[in-house]
Design an enzyme around this catalytic site. Structure first.
Site, short mmCIF file in Angstrom:
data_model
loop_
_atom_site.label_atom_id
_atom_site.label_comp_id
_atom_site.label_asym_id
_atom_site.label_seq_id
_atom_site.Cartn_x
_atom_site.Cartn_y
_atom_site.Cartn_z
N MET A 1 42.31 35.40 41.60
CA MET A 1 43.02 36.45 42.24
C MET A 1 44.20 35.98 42.82
SD MET A 1 41.72 38.32 45.41
CE MET A 1 39.92 37.79 45.42
N PRO A 2 45.43 36.49 42.33
CA PRO A 2 46.81 36.02 43.28
C PRO A 2 46.61 36.67 44.58
CG PRO A 2 47.45 36.92 41.17
CD PRO A 2 45.72 37.30 41.43
N THR A 3 47.03 36.00 45.61
CA THR A 3 47.22 36.48 46.99
C THR A 3 48.60 36.00 47.46
OG1 THR A 3 44.80 36.26 47.39
CG2 THR A 3 46.47 36.53 49.44
#
Length: 62
Positions: A1-3
């Site tokens: 998941m990109p943050t």
């Protein structure tokens, strides 16, 4: 998941922030092939007196 952790000068409107996070989410989904609900974005508003570039506070540049 990109943050994404994004720091920016305070003063943007809520609508500007909405448009910004929508654009980042779309670009992330298009380029990485992820679903929108997997993209987290944390915006941090910073006062100009707390940000310096080249040894000079941004609040002094006003």
């Amino acid at each position: 998941m990109p943050t994404f952790h994004i720091e920016l000068f305070e003063g943007r409107t809520l609508e500007q922030k909405r448009q910004f996070v929508e654009a980042i989410t779309k670009a992330t989904c298009d380029s990485l092939g992820v679903e929108p609900n997997s993209v987290d974005i944390i915006l941090t508003d910073v006062k100009r007196e707390n940000w310096a570039t080249g040894g000079r506070l941004w609040s002094d540049a006003e």
